[in-house]
Design an enzyme around this catalytic site. Structure first.
Site, PDB file in Angstrom:
ATOM      1  CG  HIS A 154      -0.201   0.153   2.535  1.00 59.40           C
ATOM      2  ND1 HIS A 154       0.196  -0.942   3.277  1.00 59.40           N
ATOM      3  CD2 HIS A 154       0.210   1.236   3.233  1.00 59.40           C
ATOM      4  CE1 HIS A 154       0.816  -0.519   4.384  1.00 59.40           C
ATOM      5  NE2 HIS A 154       0.843   0.797   4.384  1.00 59.40           N
ATOM      6  CG  HIS A 201      -3.610   0.232   5.208  1.00 61.02           C
ATOM      7  ND1 HIS A 201      -3.216  -1.026   5.524  1.00 61.02           N
ATOM      8  CD2 HIS A 201      -2.617   1.037   5.640  1.00 61.02           C
ATOM      9  CE1 HIS A 201      -2.034  -0.991   6.115  1.00 61.02           C
ATOM     10  NE2 HIS A 201      -1.636   0.242   6.191  1.00 61.02           N
ATOM     11  CG  HIS A 216       4.641   4.869   4.252  1.00 57.97           C
ATOM     12  ND1 HIS A 216       3.895   5.526   5.194  1.00 57.97           N
ATOM     13  CD2 HIS A 216       4.045   3.650   4.116  1.00 57.97           C
ATOM     14  CE1 HIS A 216       2.900   4.749   5.604  1.00 57.97           C
ATOM     15  NE2 HIS A 216       2.960   3.604   4.965  1.00 57.97           N
ATOM     16  CG  HIS A 248       1.286   1.799  12.329  1.00 55.90           C
ATOM     17  ND1 HIS A 248       1.953   2.983  12.503  1.00 55.90           N
ATOM     18  CD2 HIS A 248       1.780   1.262  11.189  1.00 55.90           C
ATOM     19  CE1 HIS A 248       2.811   3.151  11.504  1.00 55.90           C
ATOM     20  NE2 HIS A 248       2.736   2.121  10.702  1.00 55.90           N
ATOM     21  CE1 TYR A 257       5.233   4.194   8.118  1.00 55.16           C
ATOM     22  CE2 TYR A 257       5.222   5.784   9.902  1.00 55.16           C
ATOM     23  CZ  TYR A 257       4.534   5.034   8.975  1.00 55.16           C
ATOM     24  OH  TYR A 257       3.176   5.129   8.902  1.00 55.16           O
ATOM     25  CD  GLU A 267       4.239   0.597   7.263  1.00 57.18           C
ATOM     26  OE1 GLU A 267       3.406   0.577   6.334  1.00 57.18           O
ATOM     27  OE2 GLU A 267       3.927   0.781   8.451  1.00 57.18           O
TER      28      GLU A 267
END
Lengths: 309, 109
Positions: A154, A201, A216, A248, A257, A267
């Site tokens: 993503h 996501h 990112h 997260h 990151y 990431e």
């Protein structure tokens, strides 16, 4: 749920400052597999377990950042339908000829309200993951070279009108809202996480004063242990780490990151949860945004909101 | 190993920087502060400085943040500059230059 329409993130095209240094980084430190170079000087990579020809393309440029982010759609009829739906919605599109990107079919390209270029395509040559489709092994040597993520997963993009992005992705492309962070006023979204699959996501956006920015591009690892192994490899190679390994709160992924040699944030993450269309979106309030972004530190670092390319 | 003394004019901070690493990395390695730290790769522009005096080597950096004209005048990104001798620098980078306007209220960090 039958998976139709927009299937998944397909490729990211990223600008780098020094091509040779970047090829070395993406090949030997990230452990991506180089699959080709074209006459424009673009270099193509895939992750070891991906089957299509490319998922990450770099090109040398005077500035870092993201050139375009693409999604693969299920069929050529889907591509035609999305093209006409986008235009009917009021979003101009252009066609990029098949073969412009190596081994990739015709692309429909359009600019979203935050100024980023998004592409859709239906066809990309299947080159396989190095193992047979008949009686395969579980993994191969490429799975252990460098960080060796399994797929490009993503991206998170920064720009002004993320409400316009959400509307377009939901109403035209069939994405759904999975999580969001509210600003201090309790109504405005600071950030949104959208899915087109059962992933937590497939793309995310943060509201930002400047359009067209990259926060990112993210790559998937199989386990927390592999996230820690990735961190060791980063230190062995003096890679610039932003934050992590940590977790997260939003999407619950375990994460690092870090930056490529041109300052593009990447990431590597694992975990998170699976989402279904009957799942209610998760909301994070401004007061708890620190815990949402970095679950262990429980505070935002300056760099999260201000360092982008 | 060859070290050179770097002075950050704004804060008066000084530190010794190995000539094989960047002025920014040298500062970070010793836990010193003064120059904002971003991507460390010449891409984000956060660590922009002006070289007041001293010789240095530099690498390619993003034109979004340093124009050719600026670069010729000694405005550079600290992450792309390695010292060749004693240097004095002045900070130009604004850490919060890009922060979302709506979210400009101080973020507790």
């Amino acid at each position: 749920m039958a998976m139709t329409g927009v299937l998944r993130p397909g490729h990211a095209i990223v600008r780098v400052l020094d091509l040779e240094e970047s090829i070395d980084f993406y090949t030997n430190v990230m452990g991506l597999v180089e699959t080709g170079r074209d006459k424009l000087g673009r270099v193509y990579f895939k992750c070891w377990d991906e089957r299509d020809h490319n998922s990450f393309v770099i090109q040398q440029a005077p500035s870092a950042g993201i050139e375009a982010f693409a999604f693969k759609v299920r069929t050529k009829a889907d591509l035609e339908k999305f093209d006409s739906d986008l235009r009917a919605y009021g979003c101009p599109t252009e066609r990029v000829a098949a073969g412009d990107l190596l081994e990739t079919g015709e692309r429909v390209r359009f600019k979203i309200p935050t100024g980023h270029l998004i592409e859709l395509y239906a066809e990309k040559k299947e080159v396989g993951n190095g193992m047979s489709n008949v009686n395969p092994e579980a993994w191969c040597a490429a799975a252990e070279k460098g960080i060796a993520p399994t797929r490009m997963d993503h991206c998170l993009l920064y720009g002004g009108d993320i409400d316009g992005n959400q509307k377009l992705f939901k109403e035209v492309l069939g994405f759904d809202l999975v999580e969001r962070v509210k600003l201090e006023d309790g109504t405005t979204d600071l950030a949104i996480w959208l899915t087109t699959s059962i992933k937590a996501h497939d793309i995310a956006f943060v509201r930002h004063a400047e359009d067209g920015k990259l926060h990112h591009v993210s790559f998937l690892l199989d386990s927390w242990e592999k996230v820690l192994r990735a961190a060791d490899i980063m230190s062995m190679n003096r890679v610039s780490i932003d934050i992590g390994p940590t977790r997260h709160g939003i999407t619950r992924g375990t994460t690092i990151y870090f930056f490529d040699p041109s300052g593009n944030r990447l990431e590597t993450f694992s975990g998170g949860y699976q989402w279904y269309p009957d799942t209610e979106p998760v909301t994070w309030t401004w007061e708890e945004v620190g815990r949402g972004i970095f679950y262990h530190d429980r505070k935002l670092n300056d760099r999260f909101l201000s360092v982008v390319t | 190993m060859v070290y050179h003394v770097i002075t950050i004019e704004d804060t008066g901070e000084t530190y010794k920087c190995d000539e094989r690493i960047s002025v920014l990395e040298g500062m970070e390695n010793l836990g010193k502060k003064g120059i904002p730290v971003g991507c460390r790769g010449g891409g984000c522009g956060v660590c922009k400085i002006e070289i007041v005096s001293g010789n240095y080597k530099k690498r390619v950096m993003s034109r979004d943040h340093v124009s050719e004209e600026e670069e010729a005048k000694g405005m550079v990104l600290a992450c792309r500059v390695k010292p060749l001798g004693e240097m004095t620098v002045r900070v130009l980078g604004k850490m919060k230059k890009n922060v979302c306007k709506v979210a400009e209220q101080p973020v507790e960090v």
